[in-house]
Design a protein around this motif. Sequence first.
Motif, PDB file in Angstrom:
ATOM      1  N   ILE A 164      32.306  16.560 -12.668  1.00 20.79           N
ATOM      2  CA  ILE A 164      32.290  16.219 -11.247  1.00 20.79           C
ATOM      3  C   ILE A 164      32.070  14.712 -11.082  1.00 20.79           C
ATOM      4  O   ILE A 164      32.701  14.065 -10.247  1.00 20.79           O
TER       5      ILE A 164
ATOM      6  N   SER B 234      34.395  12.021  -9.233  1.00 23.89           N
ATOM      7  CA  SER B 234      33.841  11.145  -8.209  1.00 23.89           C
ATOM      8  C   SER B 234      34.195   9.691  -8.512  1.00 23.89           C
ATOM      9  O   SER B 234      34.591   8.926  -7.633  1.00 23.89           O
TER      10      SER B 234
ATOM     11  N   ALA C  40      37.743   9.099  -7.897  1.00 24.35           N
ATOM     12  CA  ALA C  40      38.007   9.100  -6.455  1.00 24.35           C
ATOM     13  C   ALA C  40      37.514   7.818  -5.782  1.00 24.35           C
ATOM     14  O   ALA C  40      37.708   7.631  -4.583  1.00 24.35           O
TER      15      ALA C  40
ATOM     16  N   VAL D  47      44.803  14.089  -8.612  1.00 27.90           N
ATOM     17  CA  VAL D  47      44.626  14.389  -7.185  1.00 27.90           C
ATOM     18  C   VAL D  47      43.330  13.752  -6.667  1.00 27.90           C
ATOM     19  O   VAL D  47      43.290  13.223  -5.561  1.00 27.90           O
TER      20      VAL D  47
ATOM     21  N   SER E 216      43.626  11.263  -3.615  1.00 32.25           N
ATOM     22  CA  SER E 216      43.105  11.700  -2.312  1.00 32.25           C
ATOM     23  C   SER E 216      41.729  11.129  -2.008  1.00 32.25           C
ATOM     24  O   SER E 216      41.273  11.162  -0.872  1.00 32.25           O
ATOM     25  N   GLY E 217      41.038  10.636  -3.047  1.00 32.99           N
ATOM     26  CA  GLY E 217      39.693  10.131  -2.812  1.00 32.99           C
ATOM     27  C   GLY E 217      38.694  11.239  -2.520  1.00 32.99           C
ATOM     28  O   GLY E 217      37.652  11.005  -1.925  1.00 32.99           O
ATOM     29  N   VAL E 218      39.014  12.445  -2.950  1.00 33.37           N
ATOM     30  CA  VAL E 218      38.112  13.587  -2.767  1.00 33.37           C
ATOM     31  C   VAL E 218      37.849  14.179  -4.151  1.00 33.37           C
ATOM     32  O   VAL E 218      38.744  14.186  -4.982  1.00 33.37           O
ATOM     33  N   ILE E 219      36.607  14.632  -4.390  1.00 34.57           N
ATOM     34  CA  ILE E 219      36.326  15.330  -5.652  1.00 34.57           C
ATOM     35  C   ILE E 219      37.096  16.638  -5.608  1.00 34.57           C
ATOM     36  O   ILE E 219      36.648  17.624  -5.042  1.00 34.57           O
ATOM     37  N   ALA E 220      38.299  16.626  -6.197  1.00 39.26           N
ATOM     38  CA  ALA E 220      39.288  17.652  -5.874  1.00 39.26           C
ATOM     39  C   ALA E 220      38.917  19.035  -6.398  1.00 39.26           C
ATOM     40  O   ALA E 220      39.053  20.024  -5.678  1.00 39.26           O
ATOM     41  N   TRP E 221      38.445  19.115  -7.642  1.00 35.59           N
ATOM     42  CA  TRP E 221      38.250  20.456  -8.197  1.00 35.59           C
ATOM     43  C   TRP E 221      37.128  21.199  -7.483  1.00 35.59           C
ATOM     44  O   TRP E 221      37.114  22.421  -7.453  1.00 35.59           O
ATOM     45  N   GLU E 222      36.193  20.466  -6.895  1.00 37.30           N
ATOM     46  CA  GLU E 222      35.100  21.135  -6.187  1.00 37.30           C
ATOM     47  C   GLU E 222      35.583  21.867  -4.932  1.00 37.30           C
ATOM     48  O   GLU E 222      34.851  22.639  -4.334  1.00 37.30           O
ATOM     49  N   LEU E 223      36.823  21.622  -4.526  1.00 33.79           N
ATOM     50  CA  LEU E 223      37.358  22.355  -3.380  1.00 33.79           C
ATOM     51  C   LEU E 223      37.691  23.784  -3.762  1.00 33.79           C
ATOM     52  O   LEU E 223      37.779  24.662  -2.893  1.00 33.79           O
TER      53      LEU E 223
END
Lengths: 305, 272
Positions: free
Chosen positions: A71, A75, A78, A149, A153-160
């Motif tokens: 994570i 981060s 991102a 991704v 996207s600037g989002v911690i993607a896998w945590e979605l």
Amino acid sequence: MSARTHMPVGHEAVESKGWIGAHRYLLLRRVSQLFFLVLFLLGPWFGIWIVEGNLAGSLTLGVLPLTDPFILLQSFVAGHLPEVTALIGGLIVLAVYALIGGRVYCSWVCPINPVTDAANWLHRKLDLPKGWQPKRSSRLWVLATVLLVSGLSGVIAWELVNPITMLHRGLVFGMGFVWAMIAAIFIFDVIVSRHGWCGHLCPVGAFYGLIGSKSLLRVSATNRAACDDCMDCYAVCPENQVISPALKGKSGHTPLILSPDCTNCGRCIDVCAVDVFNFTHRFDDHVVQPSDPVAAPEPRAARPI
Amino acid sequence: MPLVDTPLSPQRRRFLQDSARAAGGCVVAGSVLAYLARDARALPAEALRPPGALPEKEFLSACIRCGLCVRDCPYDTLKLAELGSDAVATGTPFFTARDIPCEMCDDIPCVAACPTGALDPGLDNIDDAKMGVAVLVDQENCLNFLGLRCDVCYRVCPVIDEAITLETEHNTRSGHHALFIPTVHSDRCTGCGMCEKSCVLPEAAIKVLPTRLARGSSAEHYRKGWEEKAAKGAPVVEGIIDLPDRLPGPGTDNLVSPGGFAPGYELPGVGQ
């Protein structure tokens, strides 16, 4: 087909070592998984705050920070540089798994493991075809995609979508509809793909495999000369591509299972009636020579997987 | 080397096929993930982030969703969004002012607990927090706007007389009372939500909104003439001749000018 090839997996081990002896590491693993879960649940359920947080990040006894390095990596990609506390926590986790094998996380800690193990148990019970088997390297592709991704996207993607932290967070903080996601993974592993999630797709497992690729703790087929080709280890191993190089290696080849895919679950040790495998360290590549050359085990037909 | 003469190895073909298949799968999976990432940024207006939270886009790159802020919140204000039931990015901390507002602890334990800096450790005074801005959204139902002295939002405000003041206005309905208008000052409002929580109406007339919804913004090139004039101590443009004001009609409401008359809206009870 002979009656022996239809013997349930581990039958001989149970006969020779007893049920407990033939399920030792499985039981230990369940205890370990339960231990880590209960550790997190003691606070919210009973008000005993030994560990706060969840598998993504936690604080033990108010002093020991632990952070999931995967994570943190997302981060970082991102565009956020985490504070020192998180970095220290990540380094501790990284160091531990680099030492004992990254995928020890998968088999001894991850709360999804009992789910996919149960799915696999049912899958075997129903005698279903193994179904869709993407390459084992698919998880590395997924890992790369997740990082890409995250970066774009600037989002911690896998945590979605990460079912591991979602289930864990669900149990510790509040479930929502996480159960539906877990059910989906269960069904996927039962019907669509044998060992599909943990064995082929999960990027968390891929990441931990990579960080543990030079780990110290390893399973070794030290006693491979005693192998009587019952194939039980292949049947029980969630990553059975890792066994052959060690077990079937020519003399001079290392008996160590060095693939980063091995989760150090120890089921091969459990299920082997002649005790071919044992836990050791990566520099211990000694092989037991057959003590009595006359009594070499009788080879027989392989069990169809 | 001409391509036709070289025998193409089956391994090469297989490698290319496998790679193409994997890459294709990644494009599909990555697109879904990217869609979810985009979707995750749509924070509902009712959901407020904890004090010190980075702007939403940066927050989602920084928050690892560990819930340590939730654990250290002494008033159970914060909660982690649950999949499917809260329309907030799953696992991220938020609070709903109308349920439990932020009590604005002096030591800001949630910020202290954050291991990653998603809650900015630079926030050392809770009065500087910007969780949102209170807006008196319903002037038709607000009791103070009706001329009553409810004043609850003003009384409960932790930054009373700075973040919310009562501004008096003439009550045109009764003709001889004052309205005490609760007025939010965005530079002092922290967005804690005390006012929204305490509003006595069944649905709060004052609500904390995310700053992006609560505020407009002034154009960069706008200058307020009166401020410029005060700063300079003289008219900004030199040499302006101040001509007498001409208003319509034979007379004006300017008593100073010849023919002017008193305005027609003289208030009753006000001494001449």
